[in-house]
Design a protein around this motif. Sequence first.
Motif, short mmCIF file in Angstrom:
data_model
loop_
_atom_site.label_atom_id
_atom_site.label_comp_id
_atom_site.label_asym_id
_atom_site.label_seq_id
_atom_site.Cartn_x
_atom_site.Cartn_y
_atom_site.Cartn_z
N VAL A 173 0.48 -1.11 0.14
CA VAL A 173 -0.16 0.04 0.54
C VAL A 173 0.78 1.04 -0.18
N GLN A 174 0.99 2.17 -0.94
CA GLN A 174 1.29 3.43 -0.99
C GLN A 174 0.42 4.56 -1.19
N ALA A 175 0.31 5.72 -0.16
CA ALA A 175 0.23 6.92 -0.36
C ALA A 175 0.60 7.99 -2.13
N PRO A 176 0.14 8.55 -3.16
CA PRO A 176 0.67 9.14 -3.67
C PRO A 176 2.01 9.75 -3.16
N ASN A 177 3.25 9.33 -3.37
CA ASN A 177 4.78 9.84 -3.10
C ASN A 177 5.01 9.65 -1.57
N GLY A 178 4.44 8.74 -1.15
CA GLY A 178 4.87 8.13 0.05
C GLY A 178 5.86 6.92 0.03
N GLN A 179 5.49 6.42 1.24
CA GLN A 179 6.74 5.83 1.58
C GLN A 179 5.82 4.29 1.13
N LEU A 180 6.02 3.48 0.89
CA LEU A 180 5.51 2.13 0.35
C LEU A 180 5.60 0.84 1.29
N ILE A 181 4.32 0.45 1.82
CA ILE A 181 4.02 -0.40 3.22
C ILE A 181 4.40 -1.80 2.41
N THR A 182 4.56 -2.54 3.54
CA THR A 182 4.07 -4.40 2.48
C THR A 182 4.46 -5.10 3.98
N THR A 183 2.85 -5.03 3.53
CA THR A 183 2.21 -6.26 5.23
C THR A 183 0.95 -7.48 4.48
N GLN A 184 0.37 -7.94 5.07
CA GLN A 184 -0.03 -8.91 4.95
C GLN A 184 -1.13 -8.77 5.22
N LEU A 185 -2.62 -9.70 5.26
CA LEU A 185 -4.10 -9.43 5.89
C LEU A 185 -4.55 -10.94 6.47
N PHE A 186 -5.08 -11.27 7.50
CA PHE A 186 -5.12 -11.86 8.05
C PHE A 186 -6.65 -12.38 8.61
N PHE A 187 -7.39 -13.88 8.65
CA PHE A 187 -8.30 -14.21 8.68
C PHE A 187 -8.84 -14.78 10.34
N PRO A 188 -9.92 -13.89 11.06
CA PRO A 188 -10.21 -14.79 12.41
C PRO A 188 -10.49 -15.67 12.95
N GLY A 189 -10.72 -15.78 13.68
CA GLY A 189 -10.72 -17.42 14.06
C GLY A 189 -9.92 -18.81 13.07
N VAL A 190 -9.12 -18.51 12.48
CA VAL A 190 -7.94 -19.83 11.77
C VAL A 190 -7.13 -20.50 12.84
N ALA A 191 -7.07 -21.44 12.79
CA ALA A 191 -6.68 -22.32 13.78
C ALA A 191 -4.76 -21.91 13.96
N GLN A 192 -4.26 -21.54 13.02
CA GLN A 192 -2.97 -21.55 12.64
C GLN A 192 -2.15 -19.97 12.71
N ASN A 193 -2.81 -19.23 12.83
CA ASN A 193 -2.88 -18.06 13.70
C ASN A 193 -1.94 -18.26 14.82
N LEU A 204 -5.15 -8.18 11.61
CA LEU A 204 -7.19 -9.05 11.73
C LEU A 204 -8.22 -8.07 10.96
N MET A 205 -9.26 -9.12 9.97
CA MET A 205 -9.67 -8.51 9.16
C MET A 205 -10.62 -8.62 9.85
N VAL A 206 -12.17 -7.53 10.02
CA VAL A 206 -13.55 -8.11 10.26
C VAL A 206 -14.02 -8.67 9.47
N VAL A 207 -14.22 -10.32 9.41
CA VAL A 207 -14.79 -10.77 8.35
C VAL A 207 -16.05 -11.85 9.09
N GLN A 208 -17.59 -11.38 8.01
CA GLN A 208 -18.38 -12.42 8.09
C GLN A 208 -19.09 -12.84 6.59
N GLN A 209 -19.28 -14.00 7.04
CA GLN A 209 -20.05 -15.02 6.09
C GLN A 209 -21.12 -14.01 5.68
N GLY A 210 -21.87 -13.64 4.47
CA GLY A 210 -22.34 -13.36 2.93
C GLY A 210 -23.12 -14.25 2.69
N SER A 211 -24.03 -13.94 1.62
CA SER A 211 -25.69 -15.57 0.87
C SER A 211 -24.05 -15.89 -0.58
#
Length: 225
Positions: A173-193, A204-211
């Motif tokens: 993720v990078q704002a225009p002309n800003g420092q580039l951020i490298t990261t990862q997003l995770f899922f709640p409730g995953v045993a391997q966390n 951790l993202m906020v996650v909801q089951q949808g239709s």
Amino acid sequence: MNRMILRVAVALGAVALAGCASATPVAVAPAVTMTSQAIPATGNTQSAAVTMPAAPAGSAALSCSNGSASASLTPQLTEGPFFKAGSPERASLIDANTPGTKLVITGTVYSADCKPVAHALLDFWQADASGNYDNSGYNLRGHQYTDASGRYQLTTIVPGLYTGRTEHIHVKVQAPNGQLITTQLFFPGVAQNDSDGIFNPALLMVVQQGSDGEQALYNFVVPAG
Ligand code: FE
């Protein structure tokens, strides 16, 4: 108990708590409403507002959208071995034939003073439903830019597990002309966390089951340009 059951159980628990007005007061964060947005997503149209489940108090996924005037920068994490420059510009990484559970992630990119960042770059890459990266092409890789309100939306699938790692989605993720951020997003409730040495609960993202799969929310906070 597998991840899906855990996730649904958490959502049901939040609903039960929120609907129990006569019980002892319990600290439950307010639900977050995600609305449709201007960014086109190939093969996906969110026409109705989606109410997200209650998130843990202080959840970094809700940075700045909780009325705060400032927020900590999104933590950076290792890029890992599978980044590939030159991803196509697209808000959807899937088509009708992509195996896996559909996942739509929305959010806003903010600066540390909680100003939305327009035209911020988000470059996503992830494993497929079987835990494999496409290192010869650009399957499940793509970049996009936030709209005038700093909003983004990614349509993809829930990534599969691979040896040594919990479920995660890589992003720069990078704002225009800003420092580039490298990261990862995770899922709640995953045993391997709990056994993944790279995992960071602030991602951790906020996650909801949808239709039609899963709906997730994550707001990034990046250095301004
Ligand atoms: Fe990875």
